[in-house]
Design an enzyme around this catalytic site. Structure first.
Site, short mmCIF file in Angstrom:
data_model
loop_
_atom_site.label_atom_id
_atom_site.label_comp_id
_atom_site.label_asym_id
_atom_site.label_seq_id
_atom_site.Cartn_x
_atom_site.Cartn_y
_atom_site.Cartn_z
N LYS A 61 -12.63 18.48 11.66
CA LYS A 61 -13.35 18.54 12.95
C LYS A 61 -13.46 19.99 13.37
O LYS A 61 -12.52 20.60 13.84
CB LYS A 61 -12.62 17.71 13.99
CG LYS A 61 -12.66 16.24 13.57
CD LYS A 61 -11.94 15.31 14.51
CE LYS A 61 -12.08 13.90 13.96
NZ LYS A 61 -10.84 13.31 13.54
N GLU A 84 -5.75 -3.78 0.65
CA GLU A 84 -5.90 -4.80 1.69
C GLU A 84 -7.08 -5.72 1.43
O GLU A 84 -7.25 -6.73 2.10
CB GLU A 84 -6.10 -4.12 3.06
CG GLU A 84 -4.84 -3.52 3.65
CD GLU A 84 -4.61 -2.08 3.22
OE1 GLU A 84 -5.14 -1.68 2.17
OE2 GLU A 84 -3.89 -1.36 3.93
N TRP A 143 -18.36 17.31 12.45
CA TRP A 143 -17.50 16.80 11.40
C TRP A 143 -17.94 17.35 10.04
O TRP A 143 -19.13 17.38 9.73
CB TRP A 143 -17.57 15.26 11.33
CG TRP A 143 -16.84 14.59 12.45
CD1 TRP A 143 -16.41 15.16 13.62
CD2 TRP A 143 -16.47 13.21 12.51
NE1 TRP A 143 -15.79 14.21 14.39
CE2 TRP A 143 -15.81 13.02 13.74
CE3 TRP A 143 -16.63 12.13 11.65
CZ2 TRP A 143 -15.32 11.78 14.13
CZ3 TRP A 143 -16.14 10.90 12.04
CH2 TRP A 143 -15.48 10.73 13.28
N THR A 163 0.87 -1.18 0.00
CA THR A 163 0.00 0.00 0.00
C THR A 163 0.90 1.23 0.00
O THR A 163 1.96 1.21 0.63
CB THR A 163 -0.89 0.05 1.25
OG1 THR A 163 -0.05 0.07 2.39
CG2 THR A 163 -1.81 -1.13 1.33
#
Ligand code: AMP
Length: 543
Positions: free
Chosen positions: A439, A330, A444, A185
């Site tokens: 934030k 993954e 959010w 990755t």
């Protein structure tokens, strides 16, 4: 009591054997690195793969050895994968867009013994070679007529290695759980991490990825596999297409809009897979030339969110349906695909249909997912509540290569690092990457939503939103925009567009032009350098 059926230990090379035996005349078409189109059948691909398998044996390749490939999507890269895996070795894809230091780290961590390399990347591997102590041989994926001069003795010509060898090979016996392939990755923090796939995980993934509610491809399809084999396994298509006997069309290094349009139309592709940045180039090209896509019916978009403006453009301007998919290295990589389910109400009109297409979709059998809060409490599937997205299943990582600790939590879930909602019909919608969420005063704000809305503005080419430090609200959104060629920033008109979709407190505190938005090796927006430059922008420029 154990079942009395035949062994399920399938070596992945048998996918290509199947394609050769039962779809032997089906074509594998490549736009080559050297220039010009190349065609061969699955039967020829199988024979040449066996030749390469025999050559690899002579070079000393043994079961479990890691063999690197740094190559575009072409027939030779396909042959290399199957020959390496057929020998029981591990095909390790190297992303040429990584920084040299990352490549050195990855090759040394994997201890690659051989690297098969396209002509394009010969100088790159030459420059790195003396920092790669495990590297014994390099195979240049070309014919003798294109071989560069003055290469060391352990650099071989691919076609010369195949020449005159037997077209059948004694492949290695593997257990289904034996390693087949390795992909690191890109990792925005720390060192890259290796995901080590197995023969069985890839076979199961190929079944899942080609199935009807996923990509729905079969032997009648002509599929352009744009998504690179070095990026998350070409989304499983390099295995799935031979499995179902579909026609494979591969762009090699030619991924500009004009080349893509020509290949899609000349080869009459009805299905194609690529990341949004590639599709943008195609759409720009078609618009500027007045081109069309008469055969293309559906495109898969994944890797980052498919912008609504792109979904609409494909449908309205070119009569092509967008299939939005989500996944990660993954996960082999497929996690969800956006296909309408029979158990849900159909969208009332085009607008609702586009809204639905923006979601990342439903899981196939083989993937389970859940959303949780920071205390690991399961959250409702109401399409509103968002939380950390967890996944599990047989084609999802258990631990990274070389690590002793599991990558899973105590209940066997892998934390994707994405924040998402799931609705009552099982449609997952990515809100943001956990580390990108802004934030602001305890609330959010999704950076991804602001970016997607901003690029719908006709003058904006790319947009990246970061949470800049704010003395009162902790963080506030700052939107960085790369303008389309010849356009100047008109922050007011971008703000007006955003205000149609966002509450006032969610709107960016600043909209700033940048020359170019940096991209990662897998074509995603790289916010690290932007954060470094703009993190304190609101402190330095208080309003
Ligand atoms: P990679 O392993 O490089 O493919 O990156 C995986 C990550 O890409 C995911 O965890 C998501 O954050 C992002 N990603 C992939 N597909 C999508 C999508 N359709 N929409 C939004 N983000 C996506």
């Amino acid at each position: 009591m154990r079942g009395l059926m035949q062994s399920s230990s399938i070596n992945l090379v048998s996918l290509l054997e199947h394609a050769s035996r039962w779809h032997g005349n089906q074509e594998v078409v490549s736009n080559t690195v050297e220039g010009g189109m190349h065609r061969q059948t699955y039967r020829e691909t199988w024979q040449r793969t066996a030749q390469l398998g025999n050559a690899l044996a002579e070079l000393g390749v043994k079961k479990g050895d890691r063999i690197g490939t740094m190559a575009w999507n072409t027939y030779r890269h396909l042959e290399s994968w199957f020959a390496i895996m057929g020998r029981g070795a591990v095909a390790h894809t190297l992303n040429p867009r990584l920084f040299p230091e990352q490549l050195i780290y990855i090759v040394n961590h994997a201890e690659d013994q051989i690297i098969l390399v396209d002509l394009t990347f010969v100088p790159l591997i030459q420059a790195l070679a003396d920092k790669l102590p495990t590297l014994k041989h390099v195979i240049v994926m070309t014919g003798p007529e294109h071989m560069p001069d003055d290469l060391p003795d352990n650099w071989h010509c691919y076609e010369s290695l195949l020449e005159g060898r037997a077209q059948s090979c004694e492949w290695e016996q593997v257990d289904g759980d034996d390693a087949s392939s390795l992909c690191y990755t890109s990792g925005t923090t720390g060192n890259p991490k290796g995901v080590l796939y197995s023969h069985i995980s890839n076979v199961l993934h190929a079944y899942g990825a080609t199935s009807k509610d996923a990509m729905n491809v079969g032997s009648a399809d002509r599929v352009m596999m744009v998504v690179p084999m070095f990026h998350a396994n070409s989304w499983g298509l390099a295995f799935g297409l031979p499995m179902v006997g579909a026609r494979m069309v591969m762009p090699g290094p030619h991924m500009d809009g004009a080349s893509m349009a020509a290949m899609l139309n000349d080869e009459r592709c009805n299905f194609a897979a690529a990341v949004p940045t590639v599709w943008s180039m195609l759409l720009d090209h078609l618009r500027s030339t007045g081109g069309s896509l008469p055969d293309l019916k559906e495109v898969v978009i994944g890797g980052s969110a498919a912008p609504r403006s792109m979904i609409e453009a494909f449908d309205k301007e070119f009569d092509v349906a967008v299939l939005h998919a989500w996944g990660m290295t993954e996960m082999s990589p497929l996690g969800t695909v956006n296909r309408v389910s029979g158990s849900m109400p159909l969208p009332a009109g085009p607008d609702e249909a586009y809204d639905l297409s923006c979601k990342q979709g439903r899981v196939p059998f083989g993937v389970d997912m859940e959303i949780v809060d920071d205390d690991h409490n399961t959250l409702p599937h109401d399409g509103q509540t968002f939380g950390r997205l967890l996944v599990r299943g047989p084609w999802i990582v258990e631990r990274y290569y070389g690590e002793t600790e599991s990558a899973l939590d105590e209940n066997g879930w892998f934390d994707t690092g994405d924040i998402a909602t799931i609705d009552e019909y099982g449609f997952m919608n990515i809100t943001d990457r956990a580390k990108d969420v802004i934030k602001s005063g305890g609330e959010w704000i999704s950076s991804a939503d602001l970016e997607n809305a901003a690029i719908a503005h006709p003058d904006v080419a790319l947009a990246a939103c970061i949470g800049a430090t704010h003395p009162k609200w902790d963080e506030r959104p700052v939107l960085l925009v790369q303008m389309a060629e010849g356009k100047n920033l008109d922050a007011g008109s971008i703000l007006t567009l955003l205000a149609e979709q966002f509450a006032r407190w969610q709107l960016p505190d600043a909209i700033l032009p940048v020359d170019s938005i940096p991209l990662t090796a897998t074509g995603k927006i790289d916010k690290k350098p932007l954060r470094a430059e703009y993190q304190n922008y609101l402190l330095d420029n208080p309003s």
